[in-house]
Design an enzyme around this catalytic site. Structure first.
Site, PDB file in Angstrom:
ATOM      1  N   LYS A   1       0.818  -1.209   0.000  1.00  0.00           N
ATOM      2  CA  LYS A   1       0.000   0.000   0.000  1.00  0.00           C
ATOM      3  C   LYS A   1       0.861   1.272   0.000  1.00  0.00           C
ATOM      4  O   LYS A   1       2.075   1.205   0.238  1.00  0.00           O
ATOM      5  CB  LYS A   1      -0.935  -0.059   1.215  1.00  0.00           C
ATOM      6  CG  LYS A   1      -1.961  -1.209   1.144  1.00  0.00           C
ATOM      7  CD  LYS A   1      -2.860  -1.210   2.374  1.00  0.00           C
ATOM      8  CE  LYS A   1      -3.952  -2.266   2.273  1.00  0.00           C
ATOM      9  NZ  LYS A   1      -4.840  -2.240   3.471  1.00  0.00           N
TER      10      LYS A   1
ATOM     11  N   TYR B   1     -12.413  -1.989  -3.436  1.00  0.00           N
ATOM     12  CA  TYR B   1     -12.932  -2.099  -2.072  1.00  0.00           C
ATOM     13  C   TYR B   1     -14.458  -1.980  -2.014  1.00  0.00           C
ATOM     14  O   TYR B   1     -15.012  -1.626  -0.977  1.00  0.00           O
ATOM     15  CB  TYR B   1     -12.268  -1.053  -1.172  1.00  0.00           C
ATOM     16  CG  TYR B   1     -10.887  -1.453  -0.691  1.00  0.00           C
ATOM     17  CD1 TYR B   1     -10.704  -2.590   0.099  1.00  0.00           C
ATOM     18  CD2 TYR B   1      -9.767  -0.700  -1.015  1.00  0.00           C
ATOM     19  CE1 TYR B   1      -9.437  -2.953   0.556  1.00  0.00           C
ATOM     20  CE2 TYR B   1      -8.499  -1.059  -0.552  1.00  0.00           C
ATOM     21  CZ  TYR B   1      -8.351  -2.183   0.234  1.00  0.00           C
ATOM     22  OH  TYR B   1      -7.104  -2.551   0.692  1.00  0.00           O
TER      23      TYR B   1
ATOM     24  N   PHE C   1     -15.341   3.782   7.304  1.00  0.00           N
ATOM     25  CA  PHE C   1     -13.985   4.168   6.910  1.00  0.00           C
ATOM     26  C   PHE C   1     -13.763   4.183   5.390  1.00  0.00           C
ATOM     27  O   PHE C   1     -12.660   4.437   4.924  1.00  0.00           O
ATOM     28  CB  PHE C   1     -12.947   3.261   7.591  1.00  0.00           C
ATOM     29  CG  PHE C   1     -13.104   1.774   7.301  1.00  0.00           C
ATOM     30  CD1 PHE C   1     -12.650   1.230   6.105  1.00  0.00           C
ATOM     31  CD2 PHE C   1     -13.681   0.929   8.229  1.00  0.00           C
ATOM     32  CE1 PHE C   1     -12.778  -0.135   5.837  1.00  0.00           C
ATOM     33  CE2 PHE C   1     -13.808  -0.443   7.971  1.00  0.00           C
ATOM     34  CZ  PHE C   1     -13.358  -0.972   6.765  1.00  0.00           C
TER      35      PHE C   1
ATOM     36  N   ARG D   1      -1.838 -14.128   4.594  1.00  0.00           N
ATOM     37  CA  ARG D   1      -2.546 -13.461   5.698  1.00  0.00           C
ATOM     38  C   ARG D   1      -1.758 -13.620   7.002  1.00  0.00           C
ATOM     39  O   ARG D   1      -1.695 -12.708   7.820  1.00  0.00           O
ATOM     40  CB  ARG D   1      -3.951 -14.045   5.872  1.00  0.00           C
ATOM     41  CG  ARG D   1      -4.872 -13.886   4.668  1.00  0.00           C
ATOM     42  CD  ARG D   1      -5.482 -12.535   4.509  1.00  0.00           C
ATOM     43  NE  ARG D   1      -6.428 -12.184   5.534  1.00  0.00           N
ATOM     44  CZ  ARG D   1      -7.136 -11.047   5.528  1.00  0.00           C
ATOM     45  NH1 ARG D   1      -6.995 -10.181   4.535  1.00  0.00           N
ATOM     46  NH2 ARG D   1      -7.969 -10.769   6.501  1.00  0.00           N
TER      47      ARG D   1
ATOM     48  N   THR E   1      -5.123  -6.820  10.929  1.00  0.00           N
ATOM     49  CA  THR E   1      -5.408  -5.529  10.294  1.00  0.00           C
ATOM     50  C   THR E   1      -4.823  -4.365  11.102  1.00  0.00           C
ATOM     51  O   THR E   1      -4.210  -3.458  10.532  1.00  0.00           O
ATOM     52  CB  THR E   1      -6.946  -5.339  10.172  1.00  0.00           C
ATOM     53  OG1 THR E   1      -7.502  -6.507   9.569  1.00  0.00           O
ATOM     54  CG2 THR E   1      -7.279  -4.118   9.339  1.00  0.00           C
TER      55      THR E   1
ATOM     56  N   ARG F   1       2.827  -6.326   9.253  1.00  0.00           N
ATOM     57  CA  ARG F   1       2.139  -5.171   9.842  1.00  0.00           C
ATOM     58  C   ARG F   1       2.715  -4.795  11.203  1.00  0.00           C
ATOM     59  O   ARG F   1       2.825  -3.613  11.525  1.00  0.00           O
ATOM     60  CB  ARG F   1       0.636  -5.452   9.920  1.00  0.00           C
ATOM     61  CG  ARG F   1      -0.031  -5.284   8.539  1.00  0.00           C
ATOM     62  CD  ARG F   1      -1.412  -5.853   8.511  1.00  0.00           C
ATOM     63  NE  ARG F   1      -2.163  -5.471   7.313  1.00  0.00           N
ATOM     64  CZ  ARG F   1      -3.309  -6.045   6.967  1.00  0.00           C
ATOM     65  NH1 ARG F   1      -3.828  -7.024   7.693  1.00  0.00           N
ATOM     66  NH2 ARG F   1      -3.941  -5.632   5.867  1.00  0.00           N
TER      67      ARG F   1
ATOM     68  N   ASN G   1      -1.843   0.335   6.841  1.00  0.00           N
ATOM     69  CA  ASN G   1      -1.315  -0.918   7.381  1.00  0.00           C
ATOM     70  C   ASN G   1      -0.474  -1.716   6.381  1.00  0.00           C
ATOM     71  O   ASN G   1      -0.400  -2.932   6.440  1.00  0.00           O
ATOM     72  CB  ASN G   1      -2.446  -1.749   7.985  1.00  0.00           C
ATOM     73  CG  ASN G   1      -3.522  -2.092   6.974  1.00  0.00           C
ATOM     74  OD1 ASN G   1      -3.394  -1.771   5.805  1.00  0.00           O
ATOM     75  ND2 ASN G   1      -4.564  -2.751   7.425  1.00  0.00           N
TER      76      ASN G   1
ATOM     77  N   HIS H   1      -2.072  -5.451   1.650  1.00  0.00           N
ATOM     78  CA  HIS H   1      -3.366  -6.109   1.469  1.00  0.00           C
ATOM     79  C   HIS H   1      -3.114  -7.542   1.030  1.00  0.00           C
ATOM     80  O   HIS H   1      -2.175  -7.808   0.282  1.00  0.00           O
ATOM     81  CB  HIS H   1      -4.199  -5.413   0.382  1.00  0.00           C
ATOM     82  CG  HIS H   1      -5.347  -6.268  -0.106  1.00  0.00           C
ATOM     83  ND1 HIS H   1      -6.529  -6.339   0.581  1.00  0.00           N
ATOM     84  CD2 HIS H   1      -5.444  -7.124  -1.149  1.00  0.00           C
ATOM     85  CE1 HIS H   1      -7.323  -7.219  -0.058  1.00  0.00           C
ATOM     86  NE2 HIS H   1      -6.686  -7.694  -1.108  1.00  0.00           N
TER      87      HIS H   1
ATOM     88  N   GLU I   1      -9.951 -10.576  -7.221  1.00  0.00           N
ATOM     89  CA  GLU I   1      -8.942  -9.517  -7.088  1.00  0.00           C
ATOM     90  C   GLU I   1      -7.806  -9.690  -8.093  1.00  0.00           C
ATOM     91  O   GLU I   1      -7.273  -8.700  -8.602  1.00  0.00           O
ATOM     92  CB  GLU I   1      -8.408  -9.508  -5.655  1.00  0.00           C
ATOM     93  CG  GLU I   1      -9.475  -9.054  -4.665  1.00  0.00           C
ATOM     94  CD  GLU I   1      -8.999  -9.044  -3.222  1.00  0.00           C
ATOM     95  OE1 GLU I   1      -9.744  -8.538  -2.365  1.00  0.00           O
ATOM     96  OE2 GLU I   1      -7.874  -9.546  -2.950  1.00  0.00           O
TER      97      GLU I   1
HETATM   98  P1  RTP Z   1      -6.983  -5.913   3.473  1.00  0.00           P
HETATM   99  O1  RTP Z   1      -8.378  -6.206   2.936  1.00  0.00           O
HETATM  100  O2  RTP Z   1      -6.450  -4.586   3.027  1.00  0.00           O
HETATM  101  O3  RTP Z   1      -6.038  -7.049   3.252  1.00  0.00           O
HETATM  102  O4  RTP Z   1      -7.073  -5.801   5.065  1.00  0.00           O
HETATM  103  P2  RTP Z   1      -7.942  -6.647   6.062  1.00  0.00           P
HETATM  104  O5  RTP Z   1      -8.654  -7.759   5.365  1.00  0.00           O
HETATM  105  O6  RTP Z   1      -7.033  -6.993   7.194  1.00  0.00           O
HETATM  106  O7  RTP Z   1      -8.971  -5.544   6.557  1.00  0.00           O
HETATM  107  P3  RTP Z   1     -10.442  -5.189   5.998  1.00  0.00           P
HETATM  108  O8  RTP Z   1     -11.390  -5.347   7.133  1.00  0.00           O
HETATM  109  O9  RTP Z   1     -10.727  -5.925   4.718  1.00  0.00           O
HETATM  110  O10 RTP Z   1     -10.309  -3.642   5.703  1.00  0.00           O
HETATM  111  C1  RTP Z   1      -9.732  -3.185   4.505  1.00  0.00           C
HETATM  112  C2  RTP Z   1      -8.778  -2.060   4.797  1.00  0.00           C
HETATM  113  O11 RTP Z   1      -9.507  -0.905   5.230  1.00  0.00           O
HETATM  114  C3  RTP Z   1      -8.713  -0.169   6.153  1.00  0.00           C
HETATM  115  N1  RTP Z   1      -9.416  -0.090   7.424  1.00  0.00           N
HETATM  116  N2  RTP Z   1      -9.534   1.011   8.096  1.00  0.00           N
HETATM  117  N3  RTP Z   1     -10.225   2.960  10.035  1.00  0.00           N
HETATM  118  C4  RTP Z   1     -10.578   1.701  10.223  1.00  0.00           C
HETATM  119  O12 RTP Z   1     -11.177   1.314  11.209  1.00  0.00           O
HETATM  120  C5  RTP Z   1     -10.230   0.729   9.196  1.00  0.00           C
HETATM  121  N4  RTP Z   1     -10.550  -0.556   9.210  1.00  0.00           N
HETATM  122  C6  RTP Z   1     -10.017  -1.072   8.072  1.00  0.00           C
HETATM  123  C7  RTP Z   1      -7.381  -0.907   6.303  1.00  0.00           C
HETATM  124  O13 RTP Z   1      -6.467  -0.354   5.351  1.00  0.00           O
HETATM  125  C8  RTP Z   1      -7.784  -2.317   5.937  1.00  0.00           C
HETATM  126  O14 RTP Z   1      -6.677  -3.080   5.551  1.00  0.00           O
HETATM  127 MG    MG Z   2      -9.877  -7.470   3.630  1.00  0.00          MG
END
Ligand code: RTP
Ligand code: MG
Length: 143
Positions: free
Chosen positions: A11, A51, A59, A87, A93, A104, A114, A117, A128
């Protein structure tokens, strides 16, 4: 265990920190091979489309602004159990919750910025990968 492919993104925060190589080393040390890669600066439309599942989340707007704030490095990783393995080495996250030694834990700034992805399941990975790569842009190993 099956050989899988997963979509990975380094990212904008991690690209800005000049640690693409450090993160690639983590993939390689985990037994994941890079079989496709490109750098690009996502447009708002691309970030919103990628997304899409998070559109209704509070968010979402910030996430799109962050993901379009600078270039990203996008890659397809291939290996045994690649989706879960990636993962695992990414960590949680929220970097404060991420296990020590994960990408991370070591490189992320916050729950939003973070560093990486990774696809979260086989259907997501297929969607994706197709979002960023044509089939002929993926290069399986021949030796
Ligand atoms: P990713 O999809 O990027 O691999 O990350 P992830 O599964 O661990 O997290 P996900 O719940 O899918 O959220 C996607 C991305 O959104 C941002 N985020 N911001 N401000 C917040 O509370 C918040 N929560 C998530 C992060 O960049 C996250 O990786
Ligand atoms: Mg995700």
């Amino acid at each position: 265990m099956a050989i899988e492919r997963t979509l990975s993104i380094i990212k904008p925060d991690a690209v800005a920190k000049n640690i693409i190589g450090k993160i690639y080393t983590r993939f390689e040390e985990a037994g994941l091979r890079i079989v496709a890669a490109k750098m690009l600066h996502l447009t708002r439309e691309q970030a919103e489309g990628f997304y899409e599942v998070h559109r209704e989340r509070p968010f979402f707007k910030d996430l799109v602004a962050y993901m379009t704030s600078g270039p990203v490095m996008v890659q397809v990783l291939e290996g045994e159990d690649a989706i879960a393995r990636n993962r695992e080495i990414m960590g949680a996250t929220d970097p404060r919750q991420a296990a020590p030694g994960t990408i991370r834990a070591d490189f992320a700034e916050s729950i939003e910025e973070n560093a990486v992805h990774g696809s979260d399941g086989p259907e997501t990975a297929a969607r994706e990968i197709a979002f960023f790569f044509k089939p002929e842009e993926i290069c399986p190993r021949t030796r």
